[in-house]
Motif scaffolding. Sequence first.
Motif, PDB file in Angstrom:
ATOM      1  N   GLY A  39       0.722  -1.155   0.117  1.00 39.73           N
ATOM      2  CA  GLY A  39       0.326   0.303  -0.275  1.00 39.73           C
ATOM      3  C   GLY A  39       0.562   1.294  -0.204  1.00 39.73           C
ATOM      4  N   VAL A  40       2.235   1.319   0.761  1.00 43.92           N
ATOM      5  CA  VAL A  40       2.698   2.426   0.864  1.00 43.92           C
ATOM      6  C   VAL A  40       3.754   2.425  -0.782  1.00 43.92           C
ATOM      7  N   VAL A  41       3.567   1.670  -1.618  1.00 43.76           N
ATOM      8  CA  VAL A  41       4.772   1.667  -2.840  1.00 43.76           C
ATOM      9  C   VAL A  41       3.491   1.654  -3.124  1.00 43.76           C
ATOM     10  N   LEU A  42       2.481   1.265  -3.454  1.00 41.31           N
ATOM     11  CA  LEU A  42       1.443   1.687  -4.711  1.00 41.31           C
ATOM     12  C   LEU A  42       0.371   2.656  -4.300  1.00 41.31           C
ATOM     13  N   LEU A  43       0.748   3.937  -3.142  1.00 43.55           N
ATOM     14  CA  LEU A  43      -0.488   4.350  -3.659  1.00 43.55           C
ATOM     15  C   LEU A  43       0.131   6.085  -2.973  1.00 43.55           C
ATOM     16  N   PRO A  44      -0.936   6.857  -3.449  1.00 44.94           N
ATOM     17  CA  PRO A  44      -0.645   8.347  -2.873  1.00 44.94           C
ATOM     18  C   PRO A  44      -0.722   8.342  -0.808  1.00 44.94           C
ATOM     19  N   ALA A  45      -0.431   9.110  -0.943  1.00 49.65           N
ATOM     20  CA  ALA A  45      -0.005   9.091   1.021  1.00 49.65           C
ATOM     21  C   ALA A  45      -1.707   8.882   0.987  1.00 49.65           C
ATOM     22  N   GLY A  46      -2.501   9.651   1.037  1.00 45.34           N
ATOM     23  CA  GLY A  46      -3.886   9.743   1.537  1.00 45.34           C
ATOM     24  C   GLY A  46      -4.259   9.065   2.221  1.00 45.34           C
ATOM     25  N   PHE A  47      -4.571   7.158   0.781  1.00 45.43           N
ATOM     26  CA  PHE A  47      -4.839   6.129   0.813  1.00 45.43           C
ATOM     27  C   PHE A  47      -3.843   5.172   1.097  1.00 45.43           C
ATOM     28  N   ALA A  48      -2.194   5.841   1.531  1.00 42.90           N
ATOM     29  CA  ALA A  48      -1.603   4.394   2.239  1.00 42.90           C
ATOM     30  C   ALA A  48      -1.527   4.978   3.461  1.00 42.90           C
TER      31      ALA A  48
END
Length: 445
Positions: free
Chosen positions: A126-135
Motif C-alpha cells: 500500500g505504501v509503495v503503490l498508493l499516494p499518501a492519503g490512501f497509504a
Amino acid sequence: MSMGRLGRALTLLDRAAPDVTTARKNMLLLIQLRWIAVGGQIATIAGVHLGFGVELPLAHMGLTLAGLLALNVLTLLRLQSLAPVTEAELFVALALDMFGLAVQLHLSGGATNPFAFLFLLQVTLGVVLLPAGFAVGIVVFAVLAFGVLTRFYEPLNLPSQHGHDLFALHIDGMFACFAMVAALLATFVARIARNLSQRDVRLAELRQQAAEEDHIVRMGLLASGAAHELGTPLATLDVILTDWRRMPTFADDPALAGELDDMRAEVRRCKAIVTGILLSAGEARGEAPTVTSVGAFFGDIVDDRREARAVGRIDYEDSFGDDLPIVADPALKQVLSAVIDNAVDASPRWVGVSVEREGGDLVLTVHDDGPGFTEATLAEFGKPYNSSKGKPGRGLGLFLVVNVVRKLGGAVTAGNRPGGGAVVTLTLPLAALAIGKAHGDGDDG
C-alpha cells in the motif's frame, strides 16, 4: 477469462498516459499476489488440518477463499475494459485482500496465529503503490484489524500431543511466515519498482517529444513568415524574367534565352516550394484534400526528386501490391523528399527507394552506397541539428521526418548496410493514410 486476452488489452495501452498503464500493471500484480495467497492458504489449511490434526472451520474458511477467487475473476473482467485503473480501485483491492486475511485469521487463532504478520506485506504494498492519503488508510486498516484480532478470534484447538510443544509450533509458524513475506516482498516490490521506472522513462520520452513538437511549432511559424516574405520578390522576379524573355536582345540569342528559361523554371519552383510551406502550415486549406493512390503518391515523389536532382540514378521499386487510395499529405511528401535528398547528397551516383506492405503498415526504404551513418549520428538520430555535414543550422531534415511520421503513428529507423551505405526505413500505419479502413490492416495482430 485468460491472461492472454488481458495482455492484449494492456498492449492497446502502450501509447496511453504512463500513470494509466502503470496502474493497470500494478493491479495485475495484485491479481497475481492474490492467486499466490489463495494457493498458500489452501496449502496451509490442508497441512494444519491433515498434518497436525487441528480442527478448523473449513466451511467458513472455504467461503472466504471462494470470495477471494471471485474477486480475482471480477478484477480480470474489469481489466478487459480500457477505462483507466484509479488509485481508489487499487486501495479497495488491497483493503479487500486485508479483510480476507483478517477473516481467515479470526477463524484460526487471531493475533496468536503466526501468519498475522502477513498484514505487513499488504501495508508495504500500500505504501509503495498508493499516494499518501490512501497509504495512511491502509496502515490504519491493518492496525485496526490486528487490534480486533487480539480480542476477538476463534482459538485453535490443538490435539493433546502438541499441547506441550505449543511455543515450538509458534516459532516454526513465524519462521514460515517470515520466509514467505520476505520472498513476496522481494519479488513484488522489485516488479513494482520496475513498473515505476518504466513509467518514469515514458514520462521523460513524452517530455522530450513535447519539447521537440514545440520546436517544430516555432519552426513552422518562422517558415510561414518567411514564405509570406518570399512570395512578393519571387513573383517580381518571375514578371521581370518573363519581360526579359520577350526582349530582342535575349529572344535572338538562343543561349541567353535558354538560361532565362532555366531561371524562370527555378523561380517558379521556388514559388511552388513556398506554396507547399503555406499549405503545410494550414494557410491555404480552401481546396479539398487531394486524393491519390500509394503508387501514384510515392512514384510522383521519386519522379520529382529525379527531376530536381539530375545526378546519378534513383531506382524505385513498388512492391506494395494493390493500389490503395490515400490522401496526398503535403507535409508527408515534403519529409519523404527530404529523406531522398539526404541520400542523394551522401550518394550522388545511386539511391534506391522501395515501397512494400507489411501487414497493416506501409514500409518505405531508402538506401544508398555512400559512407553511411557515423555512430554518433545514429545515437542522436532524429534530434535537431544532428548532421554529418558539419554546417551550422543543418540537421533539421531528419528531425522533421521523425516527428511527422510519429504524428501519423509510424516510426523511423536508420542504420548502415552490410556492404556499405546507409538505409533509412519509414513505417507508416495504413489506417493513417488510407481513405476509410484499409482491409487486412493488422486485425489479427
